[in-house]
Write an enzyme that holds these catalytic residues in place. Structure first.
Site, short mmCIF file in Angstrom:
data_model
loop_
_atom_site.label_atom_id
_atom_site.label_comp_id
_atom_site.label_asym_id
_atom_site.label_seq_id
_atom_site.Cartn_x
_atom_site.Cartn_y
_atom_site.Cartn_z
N LYS A 74 0.81 -1.23 0.00
CA LYS A 74 0.00 0.00 0.00
C LYS A 74 0.84 1.27 0.00
O LYS A 74 0.39 2.31 -0.50
CB LYS A 74 -0.95 0.02 1.20
CG LYS A 74 -2.13 -0.94 1.06
CD LYS A 74 -3.09 -0.79 2.23
CE LYS A 74 -4.16 -1.85 2.18
NZ LYS A 74 -5.11 -1.74 3.29
N ASP A 110 -10.02 2.81 2.36
CA ASP A 110 -10.15 2.25 3.72
C ASP A 110 -10.65 3.33 4.69
O ASP A 110 -11.35 3.02 5.66
CB ASP A 110 -8.79 1.75 4.23
CG ASP A 110 -8.38 0.45 3.56
OD1 ASP A 110 -9.26 -0.28 3.06
OD2 ASP A 110 -7.17 0.15 3.54
N PRO A 161 5.50 -0.65 21.43
CA PRO A 161 5.13 0.72 21.82
C PRO A 161 5.80 1.79 20.96
O PRO A 161 5.19 2.83 20.70
CB PRO A 161 5.62 0.82 23.28
CG PRO A 161 5.80 -0.58 23.75
CD PRO A 161 6.12 -1.41 22.54
#
Ligand code: ATR
Length: 277
Positions: A74, A110, A161
């Site tokens: 993408k 999307d 994270p």
């Protein structure tokens, strides 16, 4: 015959580009729409490498067709685009392409697909406190939609994270923050934008018991038999929907780009839900 009619010399060719693509339901839903409307087009899935994806985008678009792009290409295909929508700019990703008089155009449906599915299947995003699980491409599309729709705040939680921190820093919006734990959060909607749940046997992306309160669950993952996260939420009396709506709405938005007319959404949804495991 897989599309609207028996292929002719004028048939427009559309393709899903990615790796893998064999599991995709996009050919099913797009060809069902073509057949329903009697359009002269065909939609296929092409497994391809990152080296070939931009060339295929340009070639299909300039040959009167277009297509979709999925994981992992993408972002790679941006190099092939002459003109992009704001959704592509905001997410750094393209999932839909087509040609306009030799100009290669790209959109990220999307963002629209999430917005339409969330609003119709879950709630108005305005004022919602959201826990977003994941920090990849799907999470970026979700964020672009939520922030434009006046969400109250989004807490991003991710296995790595550092990636959540990068997503928050890149987006730079005061309503966003990274969570290092989900314990005790009071949340209106949990959104699963990780890939957990795609394979049977995956662990749940979150233990809902750890939240103080959760008003709803929106799972971007779609599986014909339903997802474990949605089943778990329902068993606790929490409203929950899976990724069927988003799959259908992003496909409908792509269809509208290619054919300049509204997609038969109910036909597309029927094709997907009848697919079977
Ligand atoms: P997509 O474009 O579908 O979002 P992606 O960019 O590869 O795909 O992102 C996948 C997301 O699922 C990431 O947030 C990833 O977490 P990491 O950033 O830590 O890789 C998350 N994910 C994938 N497998 C996971 C697992 N086993 N446990 C928790 N999170 C997982």
């Amino acid at each position: 015959m897989t599309g609207g009619r028996r292929p002719t010399a004028a048939t427009r060719v559309f393709a899903l580009l990615g790796d893998p693509v064999s599991h995709s339901l996009s050919p099913l839903l797009q060809n069902a729409a073509l057949a329903h409307l009697g359009l002269d087009g065909v939609y296929v899935a092409l497994r391809c490498s990152a080296a070939h994806a931009p060339g295929l985008v340009a070639s299909l678009a300039c040959a009167g067709g277009g297509g979709n792009v999925t994981v992992p290409h993408k972002a790679t295909v941006l190099a092939a685009l002459d003109r992009t929508t704001e959704a592509v700019v905001r997410t750094g990703a393209c999932n839909t392409f087509w040609g306009e008089e030799g100009v290669v155009c790209g959109d990220n449906t999307d963002v629209h697909g999430f917005r339409a599915a969330f609003t119709t299947g879950m709630r108005d995003p305005a004022g919602a406190r959201v826990l977003l699980l994941g920090a990849g491409g799907a999470a970026r599309a979700v964020l672009a939609a939520l922030l434009a729709d006046r969400v109250d705040r989004v807490v991003v939680y991710n296995r790595t994270p550092q990636k959540a921190a990068e997503l928050v820093a890149r987006t730079d919006d005061p309503r966003l923050r990274v969570a290092d734990s989900v314990d005790g959060l009071d949340i209106d909607v949990v959104i699963n934008a990780t890939s957990l749940g795609l394979r049977s046997g995956d662990p749940l992306p979150i233990d809902l018991e750890r939240l103080r309160r959760v008003g709803g669950v929106f799972d971007l993952v779609y599986r014909p038999e339903g997802t474990a996260l949605v089943r778990t939420a329902h068993s606790r009396g929490i409203p929950a929907v899976d990724g069927t709506g988003m799959l259908v709405h992003q496909g409908a938005a792509a269809f509208a780009r290619w054919w300049g007319r509204e997609a038969p959404i109910d036909v597309m949804r029927h094709a997907v839900t009848q697919a079977g495991p």
